[in-house]
Design a protein around this motif. Structure first.
Motif, PDB file in Angstrom:
ATOM      1  N   GLY A 183       0.779  -1.243  -0.080  1.00 53.90           N
ATOM      2  CA  GLY A 183       0.037   0.083  -0.037  1.00 53.90           C
ATOM      3  C   GLY A 183       0.682   1.206   0.242  1.00 53.90           C
ATOM      4  N   GLY A 184       2.215   1.210   0.223  1.00 51.87           N
ATOM      5  CA  GLY A 184       3.150   2.379   0.279  1.00 51.87           C
ATOM      6  C   GLY A 184       3.256   3.016   1.400  1.00 51.87           C
ATOM      7  N   ALA A 185       2.661   2.589   2.428  1.00 50.59           N
ATOM      8  CA  ALA A 185       3.011   2.932   3.900  1.00 50.59           C
ATOM      9  C   ALA A 185       4.265   2.842   4.259  1.00 50.59           C
ATOM     10  CB  ALA A 185       1.972   2.283   4.902  1.00 50.59           C
ATOM     11  N   VAL A 186       4.985   1.894   3.807  1.00 55.16           N
ATOM     12  CA  VAL A 186       6.434   1.433   4.187  1.00 55.16           C
ATOM     13  C   VAL A 186       7.008   1.483   2.565  1.00 55.16           C
ATOM     14  CG1 VAL A 186       8.158  -0.172   4.823  1.00 55.16           C
ATOM     15  CG2 VAL A 186       6.068   0.281   6.284  1.00 55.16           C
ATOM     16  N   ASP A 187       8.157   2.343   2.462  1.00 52.36           N
ATOM     17  CA  ASP A 187       8.783   2.295   1.433  1.00 52.36           C
ATOM     18  C   ASP A 187      10.381   1.425   1.441  1.00 52.36           C
ATOM     19  OD1 ASP A 187      10.381   2.917  -1.150  1.00 52.36           O
ATOM     20  OD2 ASP A 187      10.163   4.958  -0.885  1.00 52.36           O
ATOM     21  N   ALA A 188      10.381   0.587   0.997  1.00 53.50           N
ATOM     22  CA  ALA A 188      11.592  -0.258   1.284  1.00 53.50           C
ATOM     23  C   ALA A 188      13.070   0.268   0.025  1.00 53.50           C
ATOM     24  CB  ALA A 188      11.687  -1.648   1.090  1.00 53.50           C
ATOM     25  N   GLY A 189      12.483   0.864  -0.770  1.00 50.57           N
ATOM     26  CA  GLY A 189      13.464   1.256  -1.823  1.00 50.57           C
ATOM     27  C   GLY A 189      14.721   1.953  -1.365  1.00 50.57           C
ATOM     28  N   PRO A 190      14.625   2.915  -0.487  1.00 50.97           N
ATOM     29  CA  PRO A 190      15.749   3.625  -0.171  1.00 50.97           C
ATOM     30  C   PRO A 190      16.714   2.912   0.856  1.00 50.97           C
ATOM     31  CG  PRO A 190      13.779   5.098  -0.062  1.00 50.97           C
ATOM     32  CD  PRO A 190      13.349   3.637  -0.196  1.00 50.97           C
ATOM     33  N   LEU A 191      16.101   1.580   1.430  1.00 49.32           N
ATOM     34  CA  LEU A 191      17.030   1.220   2.461  1.00 49.32           C
ATOM     35  C   LEU A 191      17.855   0.058   1.729  1.00 49.32           C
ATOM     36  CD1 LEU A 191      14.117   0.088   5.222  1.00 49.32           C
ATOM     37  CD2 LEU A 191      15.696   2.003   4.964  1.00 49.32           C
ATOM     38  N   ILE A 192      17.449  -0.219   0.561  1.00 48.75           N
ATOM     39  CA  ILE A 192      18.215  -1.406  -0.201  1.00 48.75           C
ATOM     40  C   ILE A 192      19.452  -0.791  -0.739  1.00 48.75           C
ATOM     41  CG2 ILE A 192      18.220  -3.383  -1.738  1.00 48.75           C
ATOM     42  CD1 ILE A 192      15.108  -3.518  -1.444  1.00 48.75           C
ATOM     43  N   THR A 193      20.726  -1.060  -0.510  1.00 41.26           N
ATOM     44  CA  THR A 193      21.771  -0.217  -0.856  1.00 41.26           C
ATOM     45  C   THR A 193      22.662  -1.167  -1.590  1.00 41.26           C
ATOM     46  OG1 THR A 193      23.015  -0.531   1.352  1.00 41.26           O
ATOM     47  CG2 THR A 193      21.861   1.458   0.871  1.00 41.26           C
ATOM     48  N   GLY A 194      22.205  -2.432  -1.840  1.00 40.56           N
ATOM     49  CA  GLY A 194      23.208  -3.401  -2.691  1.00 40.56           C
ATOM     50  C   GLY A 194      22.478  -4.565  -2.560  1.00 40.56           C
ATOM     51  N   ILE A 195      22.736  -5.336  -3.899  1.00 38.52           N
ATOM     52  CA  ILE A 195      22.538  -6.805  -4.163  1.00 38.52           C
ATOM     53  C   ILE A 195      23.783  -7.573  -4.499  1.00 38.52           C
ATOM     54  CG2 ILE A 195      21.190  -8.577  -5.509  1.00 38.52           C
ATOM     55  CD1 ILE A 195      19.102  -6.070  -5.912  1.00 38.52           C
ATOM     56  N   ILE A 196      24.034  -8.290  -3.914  1.00 38.94           N
ATOM     57  CA  ILE A 196      25.492  -9.343  -4.028  1.00 38.94           C
ATOM     58  C   ILE A 196      25.192 -10.782  -4.290  1.00 38.94           C
ATOM     59  CG2 ILE A 196      26.616  -7.551  -2.612  1.00 38.94           C
ATOM     60  CD1 ILE A 196      26.643  -9.729  -0.446  1.00 38.94           C
ATOM     61  N   THR A 197      26.127 -11.348  -4.743  1.00 41.48           N
ATOM     62  CA  THR A 197      25.953 -12.771  -4.881  1.00 41.48           C
ATOM     63  C   THR A 197      26.388 -13.513  -3.674  1.00 41.48           C
ATOM     64  OG1 THR A 197      28.332 -12.928  -5.622  1.00 41.48           O
ATOM     65  CG2 THR A 197      26.823 -12.475  -7.431  1.00 41.48           C
ATOM     66  N   LEU A 198      26.042 -14.874  -3.777  1.00 42.66           N
ATOM     67  CA  LEU A 198      26.788 -15.603  -2.661  1.00 42.66           C
ATOM     68  C   LEU A 198      27.968 -15.719  -2.180  1.00 42.66           C
ATOM     69  CD1 LEU A 198      25.088 -17.292  -0.378  1.00 42.66           C
ATOM     70  CD2 LEU A 198      25.649 -19.428  -1.947  1.00 42.66           C
ATOM     71  N   ASP A 199      28.715 -15.725  -3.328  1.00 43.44           N
ATOM     72  CA  ASP A 199      30.295 -15.626  -3.293  1.00 43.44           C
ATOM     73  C   ASP A 199      30.836 -14.278  -2.762  1.00 43.44           C
ATOM     74  OD1 ASP A 199      30.651 -18.126  -4.339  1.00 43.44           O
ATOM     75  OD2 ASP A 199      31.121 -17.440  -6.210  1.00 43.44           O
ATOM     76  N   GLU A 200      29.886 -13.319  -2.821  1.00 47.84           N
ATOM     77  CA  GLU A 200      30.458 -11.904  -2.142  1.00 47.84           C
ATOM     78  C   GLU A 200      30.282 -11.908  -0.617  1.00 47.84           C
ATOM     79  OE1 GLU A 200      30.419  -8.857  -5.490  1.00 47.84           O
ATOM     80  OE2 GLU A 200      28.445  -9.903  -5.250  1.00 47.84           O
ATOM     81  N   LEU A 201      29.227 -12.909  -0.125  1.00 51.01           N
ATOM     82  CA  LEU A 201      28.758 -12.690   1.085  1.00 51.01           C
ATOM     83  C   LEU A 201      29.947 -12.628   2.227  1.00 51.01           C
ATOM     84  CD1 LEU A 201      26.310 -12.541   3.284  1.00 51.01           C
ATOM     85  CD2 LEU A 201      26.603 -14.978   3.213  1.00 51.01           C
ATOM     86  N   PRO A 202      31.030 -13.589   2.089  1.00 46.02           N
ATOM     87  CA  PRO A 202      31.950 -13.594   3.233  1.00 46.02           C
ATOM     88  C   PRO A 202      32.628 -12.089   3.465  1.00 46.02           C
ATOM     89  CG  PRO A 202      32.142 -15.440   1.897  1.00 46.02           C
ATOM     90  CD  PRO A 202      31.077 -14.599   1.354  1.00 46.02           C
ATOM     91  N   GLN A 203      32.861 -11.400   2.378  1.00 44.33           N
ATOM     92  CA  GLN A 203      33.734 -10.108   2.347  1.00 44.33           C
ATOM     93  C   GLN A 203      32.734  -9.066   2.999  1.00 44.33           C
ATOM     94  OE1 GLN A 203      36.955  -9.313   1.848  1.00 44.33           O
ATOM     95  NE2 GLN A 203      36.099  -7.816   2.729  1.00 44.33           N
ATOM     96  N   LEU A 204      31.362  -8.960   2.593  1.00 47.72           N
ATOM     97  CA  LEU A 204      30.272  -8.390   3.095  1.00 47.72           C
ATOM     98  C   LEU A 204      30.313  -8.371   4.755  1.00 47.72           C
ATOM     99  CD1 LEU A 204      28.137  -6.223   2.686  1.00 47.72           C
ATOM    100  CD2 LEU A 204      26.757  -7.971   2.743  1.00 47.72           C
ATOM    101  N   LEU A 205      30.212  -9.620   5.255  1.00 46.36           N
ATOM    102  CA  LEU A 205      30.054  -9.775   6.622  1.00 46.36           C
ATOM    103  C   LEU A 205      31.347  -9.267   7.374  1.00 46.36           C
ATOM    104  CD1 LEU A 205      28.381 -13.468   6.504  1.00 46.36           C
ATOM    105  CD2 LEU A 205      27.327 -11.337   7.432  1.00 46.36           C
ATOM    106  N   ALA A 206      32.432  -9.572   6.691  1.00 48.71           N
ATOM    107  CA  ALA A 206      33.761  -9.067   7.137  1.00 48.71           C
ATOM    108  C   ALA A 206      33.620  -7.731   7.391  1.00 48.71           C
ATOM    109  CB  ALA A 206      34.981  -9.500   6.415  1.00 48.71           C
ATOM    110  N   ASP A 207      33.136  -6.979   6.309  1.00 52.99           N
ATOM    111  CA  ASP A 207      33.116  -5.310   6.412  1.00 52.99           C
ATOM    112  C   ASP A 207      32.196  -4.885   7.393  1.00 52.99           C
ATOM    113  OD1 ASP A 207      34.891  -5.415   4.283  1.00 52.99           O
ATOM    114  OD2 ASP A 207      33.478  -5.099   2.781  1.00 52.99           O
ATOM    115  N   LEU A 208      31.012  -5.721   7.505  1.00 54.83           N
ATOM    116  CA  LEU A 208      29.991  -4.991   8.471  1.00 54.83           C
ATOM    117  C   LEU A 208      30.524  -5.460   9.787  1.00 54.83           C
ATOM    118  CD1 LEU A 208      26.837  -6.777   6.831  1.00 54.83           C
ATOM    119  CD2 LEU A 208      27.308  -4.300   7.203  1.00 54.83           C
ATOM    120  N   ALA A 209      31.184  -6.671  10.239  1.00 53.26           N
ATOM    121  CA  ALA A 209      31.796  -6.594  11.407  1.00 53.26           C
ATOM    122  C   ALA A 209      32.956  -5.634  11.675  1.00 53.26           C
ATOM    123  CB  ALA A 209      32.469  -8.145  11.590  1.00 53.26           C
ATOM    124  N   GLU A 210      33.513  -5.219  10.837  1.00 51.82           N
ATOM    125  CA  GLU A 210      34.610  -4.136  10.996  1.00 51.82           C
ATOM    126  C   GLU A 210      33.812  -2.946  11.237  1.00 51.82           C
ATOM    127  OE1 GLU A 210      37.375  -4.755   8.181  1.00 51.82           O
ATOM    128  OE2 GLU A 210      38.108  -6.824   8.829  1.00 51.82           O
TER     129      GLU A 210
END
Length: 347
Positions: A306-333
């Protein structure tokens, strides 16, 4: 049998990518081809300290398409888009028998990945074999990207519903990460008169403004003065604590008016020290909120559609499964500015 690729944490700060064969669904089970799985703070905690979360919780914000169903499955069919969910109140546990269906033990165990039928891994995988109770058919109006954030939208929908926020309330949302910004939107949709967002990160404050919030501050004297000015010195009617920073709990409570509500969404990983006497003498209502119920997913999807919640601005990236380990490392740091990242295990 279905060949699939799975990411799992095998030791602190160690992600293993492996190929595995999944059996065909048994009675009451469905096989889901994962479209997106969101990465959240719980996944980062699981990456750093996997002993603290069940295996299925690592990658719990998933959505996808049903590709195979087992015997006796009745709520979804092959080809249906679905989101991760929990089942309706079971009607048989101690809570249900006592009339507390909203606190169903079975659904609560499912939400926390500790039920006997919990899968061996989460949605950081190309496919996931789960009980039928763990899926809910998606609303047709929602895009795949919107479905990727239904789970955190349900978490925050649940919290605002539990807070019983009154129409016209002065609301403070502490923290403008994905959980905070979803909470702020639900609070606005629930009829808040004023929503004041406080967040130390400038990029997250900008996202809050992009979502239409005008009362956005960094922590400090200006923010506190604005809360008091808006309320004639009383303090907020409701404060949603979305950071999980244990050291902020007492300071947060002091921003709430006498008789107001402090709603806790962020999950602290350490003990907190608060003034019991202060909370008691000001008759604060303290509301804990963890996870969701089956109906919260319905409300979350309707809010997105219904548009009460807009998720678009929250999604800042789409990655592959192989890129997940590096993202988690970056988030942890803490070395990334990403808000919500979606993993696309199948590309």
């Amino acid at each position: 049998m279905t060949q699939t690729r799975i990411a799992s944490v095998t030791a602190p700060s160690t992600v293993l990518l492996r190929d595995e064969e999944l059996a065909s669904p048994g009675p009451g089970q469905v096989l889901v081809r994962i479209r997106y799985c969101g990465v959240c703070a719980t996944d980062t905690h699981g990456y750093s300290a996997p002993q603290f979360i069940p295996k299925t919780v690592f990658g719990h914000e998933w959505s996808g398409t049903v590709v195979e169903v087992g015997k006796d499955v009745s709520t979804v069919e092959v080809g249906d888009r679905v989101v991760a969910s929990v089942g309706p109140a079971c009607g048989d546990c101690s809570m249900c028998r006592a009339g507390h269906a909203e606190q169903c033990d079975t659904a609560f165990a499912e939400a926390n990945g500790v039920d006997p039928d919990a899968p061996e891994h989460g949605g950081f995988a190309q496919h996931l074999l789960v009980p039928e109770r763990r899926v809910q058919r998606a609303l047709d109006a929602l895009s795949d990207e919107q479905l990727g954030v239904v789970e955190p939208t349900a978490v925050t929908f649940h919290a605002v519903r539990r807070a019983r926020q009154e129409l016209g309330a002065v609301v403070v949302v502490q923290g403008a990460g994905p959980i905070g910004l979803l909470t702020a939107q639900h609070a606005r949709h629930a009829g808040a008169g004023v929503v004041i967002v406080v967040e130390p990160s400038e990029s997250r404050r900008e996202t809050a403004r992009a979502l239409g919030f005008t009362e956005v501050f960094e922590p400090g004297d200006e923010f506190r003065a604005r809360v008091l000015e808006t309320t004639d010195g009383r303090g907020a009617d409701v404060l949603y604590e979305c950071t999980g920073a244990a050291g902020l709990f007492q300071a947060s409570a002091q921003l709430v008016r006498r008789g107001g509500a402090l709603a806790l969404l962020g999950y602290p990983m350490t003990d907190s020290q608060v003034s019991y006497g202060d909370w008691q003498s000001r008759e604060l209502t303290v509301i804990g909120s963890l996870a969701y119920t089956h109906s919260d997913f319905v409300g979350a999807m309707r809010a997105l559609a219904g548009g009460a919640v807009d998720a678009g601005p929250l999604i800042t990236g789409i990655i592959t499964l192989d890129e997940l380990p590096q993202l988690l490392a970056d988030l942890a740091e803490g070395s990334t500015q990403h808000a919500k990242v979606l993993v696309a295990p199948n590309g």
